[in-house]
Design a protein around this motif. Sequence first.
Motif, PDB file in Angstrom:
ATOM      1  N   GLU A 158       6.575  10.229   9.465  1.00 51.00           N
ATOM      2  CA  GLU A 158       5.937   9.137   9.921  1.00 51.00           C
ATOM      3  C   GLU A 158       6.541   8.074  10.829  1.00 51.00           C
ATOM      4  OE1 GLU A 158       2.646   9.139   9.503  1.00 51.00           O
ATOM      5  OE2 GLU A 158       3.053  11.277   8.550  1.00 51.00           O
ATOM      6  N   ARG A 159       8.026   7.725  10.529  1.00 50.32           N
ATOM      7  CA  ARG A 159       8.542   6.771  11.399  1.00 50.32           C
ATOM      8  C   ARG A 159       8.911   7.358  12.697  1.00 50.32           C
ATOM      9  NH1 ARG A 159      12.706   6.563   6.282  1.00 50.32           N
ATOM     10  NH2 ARG A 159      11.826   4.700   5.012  1.00 50.32           N
ATOM     11  N   VAL A 173       6.308   6.649  15.191  1.00 50.35           N
ATOM     12  CA  VAL A 173       5.788   5.422  15.648  1.00 50.35           C
ATOM     13  C   VAL A 173       6.823   4.623  16.652  1.00 50.35           C
ATOM     14  CG1 VAL A 173       6.049   2.828  14.911  1.00 50.35           C
ATOM     15  CG2 VAL A 173       5.085   4.923  13.609  1.00 50.35           C
ATOM     16  N   LEU A 212       2.832   2.781   7.014  1.00 51.28           N
ATOM     17  CA  LEU A 212       3.136   3.933   7.692  1.00 51.28           C
ATOM     18  C   LEU A 212       2.235   5.024   6.505  1.00 51.28           C
ATOM     19  CD1 LEU A 212       6.561   4.385   9.012  1.00 51.28           C
ATOM     20  CD2 LEU A 212       4.375   4.006  10.083  1.00 51.28           C
ATOM     21  N   LEU A 227      -1.420  -0.137  13.826  1.00 52.03           N
ATOM     22  CA  LEU A 227      -0.400  -0.584  12.875  1.00 52.03           C
ATOM     23  C   LEU A 227      -0.529  -2.310  12.355  1.00 52.03           C
ATOM     24  CD1 LEU A 227       2.370   0.119  11.899  1.00 52.03           C
ATOM     25  CD2 LEU A 227       3.425  -0.702  14.113  1.00 52.03           C
TER      26      LEU A 227
END
Length: 266
Positions: free
Chosen positions: A16-17, A20, A51, A73
Amino acid sequence: MRALTDWWQARVLERERARVDPHDFERVLCALPLLDDLTEEEIGRLADLALLFLRDKRLDPAQGLELTDRMRLAIALQACLPVLELGLDWYRGWYAVIVYPEEFVPEREVMGDDGVVWTEQEAKSGEAWEQGPVILSWADVEAGMERDGYNVVIHELAHKLDMRDGAANGCPPLHAGMSPKVWAETFSAAYEDLCRRVDADEETPIDPYATESPAEFFAVLSEGFFELPELVHSEYPAVYEQMRLFYRQDPLARLTAVVDEARPAP
């Protein structure tokens, strides 16, 4: 088993990181003064929760709204602040956030105490359904990014926490060691005091909408707890203490620490 769960979550977060854009994250943080008092470690944990929130919940645009990554976000970071020390399990059992461009007008049949049924058509900035979605107006989400005590995301997510043990009534499931009796007495006294002041046309720093019901009182005070903790503590210190115990956070202490750090040395 715990080691396996931690390993799996770490793998999920790694994926997930990677999705972004770090610049998006920095811009959203700069647009949310609500988060200014958090430590670097708290920001990191909040980002991970956001996230995971975006992975677990659908964010569905309505009425032609174009929902960008930054908008998603911004919603997720604010939604996860109340559960920073509680965990995302407190949001289990529902799966979607519906985002309208502006206020929306749901139509529903309502029965009064006298048995009369009518169709309610009232513009809303947000709504939380028991076992259903959270609905937000993006215009109001944007308006809530100013640190002024108004935050529709926190308001509606507070309702979701309140609904964890059934319909919203102003008392979420309390942690072991917390007294339901103390909670009820504390919130009832503050609610009655605010109702009295509003009925007397007194100007109050707490949004009068909090007098609509005990559930709205809890949601409005939750907004204040995170946005303007000094105000809630000043008006209703016993309520602040119960919220501190429930949310397992102390925004006033965080704010005080930041002010002390910024104060020039003698």
